[in-house]
Design an enzyme around this catalytic site. Structure first.
Site, PDB file in Angstrom:
ATOM      1  N   GLU A  86       0.829  -1.198   0.000  1.00  0.00           N
ATOM      2  CA  GLU A  86       0.000   0.000   0.000  1.00  0.00           C
ATOM      3  C   GLU A  86       0.866   1.251   0.000  1.00  0.00           C
ATOM      4  O   GLU A  86       1.992   1.255   0.493  1.00  0.00           O
ATOM      5  CB  GLU A  86      -0.904   0.013   1.237  1.00  0.00           C
ATOM      6  CG  GLU A  86      -1.842  -1.181   1.275  1.00  0.00           C
ATOM      7  CD  GLU A  86      -2.908  -1.096   2.350  1.00  0.00           C
ATOM      8  OE1 GLU A  86      -4.047  -1.466   2.058  1.00  0.00           O
ATOM      9  OE2 GLU A  86      -2.608  -0.663   3.479  1.00  0.00           O
ATOM     10  N   CYS A 102       3.496   8.588   0.549  1.00  0.00           N
ATOM     11  CA  CYS A 102       4.021   7.656   1.554  1.00  0.00           C
ATOM     12  C   CYS A 102       4.196   6.292   0.902  1.00  0.00           C
ATOM     13  O   CYS A 102       3.232   5.704   0.408  1.00  0.00           O
ATOM     14  CB  CYS A 102       3.042   7.594   2.722  1.00  0.00           C
ATOM     15  SG  CYS A 102       3.526   6.441   4.021  1.00  0.00           S
ATOM     16  N   CYS A 109       6.282  -6.584   7.445  1.00  0.00           N
ATOM     17  CA  CYS A 109       7.379  -6.016   8.231  1.00  0.00           C
ATOM     18  C   CYS A 109       7.820  -7.026   9.276  1.00  0.00           C
ATOM     19  O   CYS A 109       7.006  -7.781   9.807  1.00  0.00           O
ATOM     20  CB  CYS A 109       6.914  -4.733   8.933  1.00  0.00           C
ATOM     21  SG  CYS A 109       8.243  -3.836   9.784  1.00  0.00           S
ATOM     22  N   CYS A 113       6.495  -4.351  15.997  1.00  0.00           N
ATOM     23  CA  CYS A 113       6.021  -3.325  16.942  1.00  0.00           C
ATOM     24  C   CYS A 113       4.570  -3.648  17.323  1.00  0.00           C
ATOM     25  O   CYS A 113       3.730  -3.909  16.462  1.00  0.00           O
ATOM     26  CB  CYS A 113       6.122  -1.936  16.322  1.00  0.00           C
ATOM     27  SG  CYS A 113       7.814  -1.503  15.841  1.00  0.00           S
ATOM     28  N   CYS A 116       1.410  -1.575  15.887  1.00  0.00           N
ATOM     29  CA  CYS A 116       1.346  -1.293  14.449  1.00  0.00           C
ATOM     30  C   CYS A 116       0.654  -2.428  13.697  1.00  0.00           C
ATOM     31  O   CYS A 116       0.950  -3.608  13.914  1.00  0.00           O
ATOM     32  CB  CYS A 116       2.768  -1.112  13.907  1.00  0.00           C
ATOM     33  SG  CYS A 116       2.803  -0.781  12.123  1.00  0.00           S
ATOM     34  N   GLU A 160      10.175  -1.816   7.158  1.00  0.00           N
ATOM     35  CA  GLU A 160      11.257  -1.066   7.795  1.00  0.00           C
ATOM     36  C   GLU A 160      12.304  -0.793   6.703  1.00  0.00           C
ATOM     37  O   GLU A 160      13.029  -1.714   6.293  1.00  0.00           O
ATOM     38  CB  GLU A 160      11.840  -1.895   8.955  1.00  0.00           C
ATOM     39  CG  GLU A 160      13.199  -1.435   9.466  1.00  0.00           C
ATOM     40  CD  GLU A 160      13.244   0.046   9.848  1.00  0.00           C
ATOM     41  OE1 GLU A 160      12.295   0.549  10.476  1.00  0.00           O
ATOM     42  OE2 GLU A 160      14.237   0.703   9.496  1.00  0.00           O
ATOM     43  N   SER A 191      12.161   6.794   7.259  1.00  0.00           N
ATOM     44  CA  SER A 191      11.783   6.630   8.667  1.00  0.00           C
ATOM     45  C   SER A 191      12.181   5.237   9.134  1.00  0.00           C
ATOM     46  O   SER A 191      11.898   4.243   8.466  1.00  0.00           O
ATOM     47  CB  SER A 191      10.270   6.823   8.825  1.00  0.00           C
ATOM     48  OG  SER A 191       9.892   6.652  10.182  1.00  0.00           O
ATOM     49  N   CYS A 335      -1.075   6.553   9.763  1.00  0.00           N
ATOM     50  CA  CYS A 335       0.164   5.957  10.270  1.00  0.00           C
ATOM     51  C   CYS A 335      -0.130   4.690  11.047  1.00  0.00           C
ATOM     52  O   CYS A 335      -0.956   4.678  11.956  1.00  0.00           O
ATOM     53  CB  CYS A 335       0.867   6.915  11.233  1.00  0.00           C
ATOM     54  SG  CYS A 335       1.195   8.508  10.547  1.00  0.00           S
TER      55      CYS A 335
HETATM   56  N1  SAH Z   1       9.330   1.034  10.077  1.00  0.00           N
HETATM   57  C1  SAH Z   1       9.542   2.461   9.941  1.00  0.00           C
HETATM   58  C2  SAH Z   1       8.634   3.069   8.925  1.00  0.00           C
HETATM   59  C3  SAH Z   1       7.155   3.080   9.296  1.00  0.00           C
HETATM   60  S1  SAH Z   1       6.719   4.718   9.665  1.00  0.00           S
HETATM   61  C4  SAH Z   1       9.427   3.117  11.304  1.00  0.00           C
HETATM   62  O1  SAH Z   1       9.109   2.440  12.264  1.00  0.00           O
HETATM   63  O2  SAH Z   1       9.723   4.309  11.417  1.00  0.00           O
HETATM   64  C5  SAH Z   1       5.231   4.492  10.508  1.00  0.00           C
HETATM   65  C6  SAH Z   1       5.146   5.396  11.725  1.00  0.00           C
HETATM   66  O3  SAH Z   1       3.852   5.216  12.303  1.00  0.00           O
HETATM   67  C7  SAH Z   1       6.169   5.018  12.795  1.00  0.00           C
HETATM   68  O4  SAH Z   1       6.635   6.186  13.418  1.00  0.00           O
HETATM   69  C8  SAH Z   1       5.329   4.227  13.786  1.00  0.00           C
HETATM   70  O5  SAH Z   1       5.870   4.297  15.085  1.00  0.00           O
HETATM   71  C9  SAH Z   1       3.982   4.899  13.664  1.00  0.00           C
HETATM   72  N2  SAH Z   1       2.849   4.045  14.006  1.00  0.00           N
HETATM   73  C10 SAH Z   1       2.773   2.690  13.937  1.00  0.00           C
HETATM   74  N3  SAH Z   1       1.557   2.263  14.314  1.00  0.00           N
HETATM   75  C11 SAH Z   1       0.846   3.373  14.634  1.00  0.00           C
HETATM   76  C12 SAH Z   1      -0.489   3.592  15.061  1.00  0.00           C
HETATM   77  N4  SAH Z   1      -1.335   2.576  15.235  1.00  0.00           N
HETATM   78  N5  SAH Z   1      -0.896   4.868  15.276  1.00  0.00           N
HETATM   79  C13 SAH Z   1      -0.048   5.906  15.058  1.00  0.00           C
HETATM   80  N6  SAH Z   1       1.219   5.757  14.628  1.00  0.00           N
HETATM   81  C14 SAH Z   1       1.659   4.507  14.425  1.00  0.00           C
END
Ligand code: SAH
Length: 342
Positions: A86, A102, A109, A113, A116, A160, A191, A335
């Site tokens: 996506e 984006c 991934c 986390c 996420c 990532e 990021s 996000c």
């Molecule tokens: N893997 C990379 C790129 C993904 S960026 C990274 O971790 O930076 C996606 C961003 O959204 C990251 O900052 C992550 O911490 C944030 N994120 C993940 N799940 C989320 C959620 N449910 N609500 C808000 N932000 C979230």
């Protein structure tokens, strides 16, 4: 002979495939969607002959488009092997028209986390550089902008990026090349969840992008629960790696902090975060948690009052702070909510 996917080929490589004319010009034909017609790149007879013999011009196919009420669109792409990814198209109509795109760097991934949605997919596979570039070009051809002047790119979709750093660096080489789309490296943000080995590799990139780091907690005890990668690279090592990052003059590192109600959104956490940041030139981007429809999830959106108090404390401590109001929340484009069912 197997044809080479064209989207990540640089001029020298087109030449090596036997193109005798101006390979820089041909590279521009492929990379600049402004020169395409309805079906794709418009090619001269010589270029068509090369393409027929040795190039694969298939693009990731757009198989889903979900427009949000806020003007952004979530796009679903199918890749050649059927895998899906996506991306999100986010126009912003201020004085000058600008679009932030984006992009995904992996199918799924591996970071795991706990807050996420993408993590739930696990890692299916890395994207190849031509798939990263192709994802962007297909999106630009469909929705614009056709000129890099109006474009910002963030690698904040699925995956990532530093766990697939070679492909991301190659995509940067192609996208930033002035003979092609010519995206300014300062308009590209990578990021990372805090992949220190990947950071060290990315520092040697020919085109150095902007950096964003998902910090999300200011103690290892909490961060390890939210982000397993903290066990490999704890906060102290991450902080040291950021100090070594080759910043341009005046460049700031973006520190993302997902605010999880009742978990990491108290002012004591803000204090600890400010301590950890220390003298790093930075901007904190606070992201209120976006719920993604898992009833068993222990996480809640933070109260508006906590968002205010948290950011106010950071501000008092001398931090630059912005709050990211995620786009596309109504269409699962926000996000941390990108995920494609297997
Ligand atoms: N893997 C990379 C790129 C993904 S960026 C990274 O971790 O930076 C996606 C961003 O959204 C990251 O900052 C992550 O911490 C944030 N994120 C993940 N799940 C989320 C959620 N449910 N609500 C808000 N932000 C979230």
């Amino acid at each position: 002979m197997k044809r080479a996917p064209v989207w990540d080929l640089l001029p020298d490589e087109l030449r090596a495939l036997g193109y005798r004319r101006d390979a820089g010009h041909l590279f521009g034909r492929f990379q600049r969607v402004a020169t395409w017609d309805d079906r794709g790149p418009a090619l001269s007879r010589e270029a068509r002959a090369l393409a027929d013999a040795s190039l694969d011009l298939a693009l990731p196919r757009i198989v889903g488009e979900v427009p949000s009420q806020d003007g952004s669109t979530r796009l679903v792409f199918a890749l050649a092997d059927g895998a899906k990814i996506e991306a999100v198209h986010m126009p912003r109509a201020v004085r000058r028209p600008r679009v932030t795109v984006c992009l995904s760097s992996q199918v799924g991934c591996a970071m795991g986390c706990t807050f996420c949605a993408t993590a739930r997919m696990g890692l299916v596979r890395n994207l190849a550089a031509h798939e990263i570039v192709g994802q962007l070009l297909a999106l630009l051809h469909r929705h614009g902008p056709v000129s890099a002047q109006q474009l910002s790119i963030v690698f904040m979709g699925m995956g990532e990026p530093l766990h697939n750093v070679e492909a991301v660096m190659r995509a940067l080489d192609v996208l930033c090349d002035p003979a092609g789309l010519g995206v300014a490296p300062s308009r590209v943000t990578v990021s990372t969840a805090g992949h220190v080995a990947g950071l060290e590799r990315l520092a040697s990139s020919r085109y150095l992008p902007e950096l964003a780091v998902s910090v999300n907690a200011a103690t290892d005890e909490l961060r390890r629960q939210l982000m397993p990668i903290d066990k490999k690279w704890p906060l102290s090592e991450l902080r040291a790696a950021l100090a070594r990052w080759p910043k341009r003059p005046h460049q700031k590192i973006t520190l993302e902090y997902v605010l999880l109600g009742g978990v990491n959104d108290d002012v004591a956490s803000a204090e600890r975060l400010a301590d950890w940041i220390g003298d790093l030139r930075h901007i904190v981007n606070v992201i209120p948690f976006n719920a993604w429809g898992d009833e068993r999830s222990p996480y809640r959106e933070p109260a508006e009052e906590s968002v205010r108090a948290f950011t106010a404390r950071l501000y008092e401590r001398g931090c630059l702070v912005t709050v990211r109001r995620s786009r596309g929340r109504d269409v699962r484009a926000a996000c941390g909510t990108l995920a494609v069912p297997a």
